[in-house]
Write an enzyme that holds these catalytic residues in place. Structure first.
Site, mmCIF file in Angstrom:
data_model
loop_
_atom_site.group_PDB
_atom_site.id
_atom_site.type_symbol
_atom_site.label_atom_id
_atom_site.label_comp_id
_atom_site.label_asym_id
_atom_site.label_seq_id
_atom_site.Cartn_x
_atom_site.Cartn_y
_atom_site.Cartn_z
ATOM 1 N N ASP A 241 0.821 -1.208 0.000
ATOM 2 C CA ASP A 241 0.000 0.000 0.000
ATOM 3 C C ASP A 241 0.862 1.268 0.000
ATOM 4 O OD1 ASP A 241 -2.785 1.139 0.640
ATOM 5 O OD2 ASP A 241 -1.564 1.990 2.233
ATOM 6 N N GLU A 303 1.434 -0.226 -5.056
ATOM 7 C CA GLU A 303 0.500 0.855 -5.362
ATOM 8 C C GLU A 303 1.317 2.121 -5.478
ATOM 9 O OE1 GLU A 303 -1.672 2.765 -2.336
ATOM 10 O OE2 GLU A 303 -3.436 3.085 -3.578
HETATM 11 C C1 GLC Z 1 -4.025 3.343 -0.049
HETATM 12 C C2 GLC Z 1 -5.310 2.552 0.044
HETATM 13 C C3 GLC Z 1 -6.409 3.454 0.529
HETATM 14 C C4 GLC Z 1 -6.018 3.983 1.882
HETATM 15 C C5 GLC Z 1 -4.649 4.678 1.829
HETATM 16 C C6 GLC Z 1 -4.127 4.936 3.196
HETATM 17 O O1 GLC Z 1 -4.084 4.351 -1.005
HETATM 18 O O2 GLC Z 1 -5.602 1.981 -1.193
HETATM 19 O O3 GLC Z 1 -7.648 2.797 0.603
HETATM 20 O O4 GLC Z 1 -6.987 4.889 2.335
HETATM 21 O O5 GLC Z 1 -3.695 3.853 1.202
HETATM 22 O O6 GLC Z 1 -3.766 3.738 3.814
#
Ligand code: GLC
Length: 578
Positions: A241, A303
């Site tokens: 993440d 991500e």
């Molecule tokens: C990422 C996740 C999202 C979350 C953020 C903070 O972007 O996909 O859902 O709110 O991280 O953890």
């Protein structure tokens, strides 16, 4: 979530070829020996030809009637996932959490939140998934913990606590204000004053999500140990993440201010000093070492919405591609340019495409034109599943689930919807319950009050109804997934763009390097029927016609002439050429 804000600020059937009543649609997916042979021959790791499916666990299947999805619910639906043609599931966080960010605020990295079940339930899920050749990928959230994590509780207890340096603590500026102008991705200052010790801590996301200090080796060790905990339990890897946010400038330079204001009313800024610092890559390399020590080729998915796929591809196998996800209009030239660029990335990294996830309004709403939405849903399926990539689907996209935003501020669950209402309504709209059938709560939950309401479209767009309709979006996805699995050219073949000047129709060949089998993919991204010509001789294709394998809207089984090729509005054609 990375690109939702960008999106908001910026803009704020097929069927198989019917032959006199015999539809391929009605034939069971072939367990082609071609597929099996290719599988055996292939030296590729599994994730190169897998289809991954994201499950938002709160919303997939509730097994105990509390209105929230859970692990046993997922296990009970593994046959559906298998029959759809999925190789791996990525499950959004299920760790213990105060649920401020619905699980992305973790208070224990090596346990399961009782809301979702137990570790035994998790082990059962992994073993049942394995029986069906489905791998389980965990979500891993390294950037921040919950403020209720014991590490943070210790850290905030005194300036001299041994865990003080596990987080980012700083004094305010001379005016008694936050240390600098850094902003949270979720609005307002990224610094929160903690009165107990009169210092500010840094939080890239909600105030309840303090950032870990990745320059501290003890933090790294603790996080790598957490990864090992899950690898030992048999997970097939991690979706990492918000990975580009791991480091901040130690000198606390102010971020550059940009014109205008964001949805939260703050000045726009470039997150220059808090995003994608070079040390991120060092951490990714270390994580990769941790993961590589386990058998079965575990995968790392990152991500990251930076245009640095080549860089990332050196460290993680699958960098999620936000550029493709966020084209946000049906534009053949835009998709062609990106597909070409990504396909030619300098390190030969595997593209990883998706259109929807738990942070993005669903593709139905971003790409549909309000008139041809079912057809466009099939077009998007073909764009995802027929290009050269490891595709990532989001639960319910195979049904045509749409974004259903809360109508009133008091109904909002996602805190960013409360902070930003009405411009930013939060992410509830793309997280509504899976639509299994036309019963109350769409078969998701027996509760009177599911955590989010079931959208009205569930009465028509649901698994049971669509499974009975050979022209449904679900039927199309299933056929396409089966075709991808059975045709090595489509699954693993090279990507060769065609007719590159065409502004309406995106066409490409997928070609198996060895045997040279080729599949033509034609996607009409316009609302008009188009007639085009193909000259495929440069690609070693001698014949003048293409034999349909799958098309939407459905067409007959006869071959189509390449020099006079008609494709209906938003039509999809996938056929073999030789
Ligand atoms: C990422 C996740 C999202 C979350 C953020 C903070 O972007 O996909 O859902 O709110 O991280 O953890």
């Amino acid at each position: 979530m990375l690109n939702r804000a960008k999106f908001l600020f910026a803009t704020l059937s097929l069927v198989l070829w019917l032959d006199a009543g015999t539809s391929l649609a009605q034939q069971p997916p072939q367990q082609s020996s071609k597929h099996e042979q290719a599988q055996q021959k292939s030296q590729d790791p599994w994730w190169k030809h897998a289809v991954i499916y994201e499950i938002y666990p709160r919303s997939f299947q509730d097994s105990n009637g509390d209105g929230v999805g859970d692990i046993n619910g997922i296990t009970s639906r593994l046959d559906y996932i298998h029959d759809l043609g999925i190789d791996a599931i990525w499950i959004s966080p299920m760790y213990p959490s105060p649920l401020i960010d619905f699980g992305y605020d973790i208070s224990d990295y090596t346990a399961i939140d009782p809301l979702y079940g137990t570790l035994a339930d998790f082990d059962h899920l992994v073993s049942e998934a394995k029986k069906r050749n489905i791998r389980v990928i965990m979500d891993f959230v390294p950037n921040h913990t919950s403020d209720q994590h014991p590490w943070f509780k210790e850290s905030r207890s005194s300036r001299s606590n041994p865990k003080r340096d596990w987080y980012i603590w700083r004094d305010g500026n001379a005016m008694g204000q936050p240390p600098n102008n850094w902003q949270s991705w979720f609005g307002h200052s990224a610094w929160k004053l903690d009165p107990a010790t009169n210092q500010y801590y840094y939080h890239h996301f909600y105030t309840e999500q303090p950032d870990l200090n990745w320059r501290n080796p003890q933090v790294r060790k603790a996080m790598y140990d957490a990864m090992r905990f899950w690898l030992k339990r048999g997970v097939a890897g991690f979706r990492i993440d918000a990975v580009s946010r791991l480091f901040e400038d130690p000198n606390l330079h102010d971020d550059p201010i940009l014109p205008g204001k964001n949805a939260y009313g703050d000045p726009n800024i470039a997150h220059k000093y808090t995003d994608n610092l070079p040390e991120v890559h060092e951490v990714l390399r270390e994580m990769r070492k941790v993961v590589n020590a386990y058998p079965g080729n575990p995968v790392m998915i990152s991500e990251a919405d930076e245009p640095n796929i080549a860089e990332l591809a050196k460290k993680v196998q699958l960098p999620m591609d936000f550029q493709i996800a966020d084209v946000n209009k049906l534009s053949a030239p835009d998709f062609r340019r990106l597909l070409n660029e990504i396909d030619r990335n300098a390190v030969g990294g595997q593209p990883h495409y998706f259109f929807s996830n738990h942070d993005q309004p669903r593709q139905w709403d971003r790409y549909g034109d309000g008139v041809h939405n079912d057809q466009i849903a099939k077009l998007m399926a073909a764009l995802l599943l027929a290009t050269r990539a490891t595709p990532l689907m989001y639960y319910g996209e195979e049904l045509g689930m749409r974004t259903t935003e809360p109508a009133r501020k008091e109904d909002v669950q996602d805190p960013i919807g409360k902070i930003g209402w009405p411009e930013e309504k939060g992410r509830d709209g793309e997280r509504t319950p899976m639509q299994w059938d036309a019963s109350r709560n769409a078969g998701f939950s027996a509760s009177q009050h599911p955590w989010l309401p079931v959208p009205p479209s569930a009465s028509i767009y649901n698994v049971v109804a669509e499974a009975q309709n050979p022209k449904s979006i679900l039927a199309f996805y299933k056929r396409l997934l089966a075709l991808r699995r059975n045709e090595p050219a489509l699954r693993d073949g090279r990507y060769l763009p065609l007719n590159q000047e065409d502004t309406n129709v995106l066409s490409f060949l997928r070609k198996e390097p060895g045997r040279g089998e080729a599949i033509l993919v034609v996607l009409n991204m316009s609302a008009e029927p188009r007639t085009i010509k193909f000259d495929l001789s440069a690609h070693g294709v001698k014949g003048g016609s293409a034999n349909p394998l799958l098309a939407a809207p459905e067409i007959g089984a006869e071959s189509t002439q390449l020099n006079h090729f008609s494709v209906p509005a938003f039509g999809v054609f996938i056929g073999s050429v030789d």
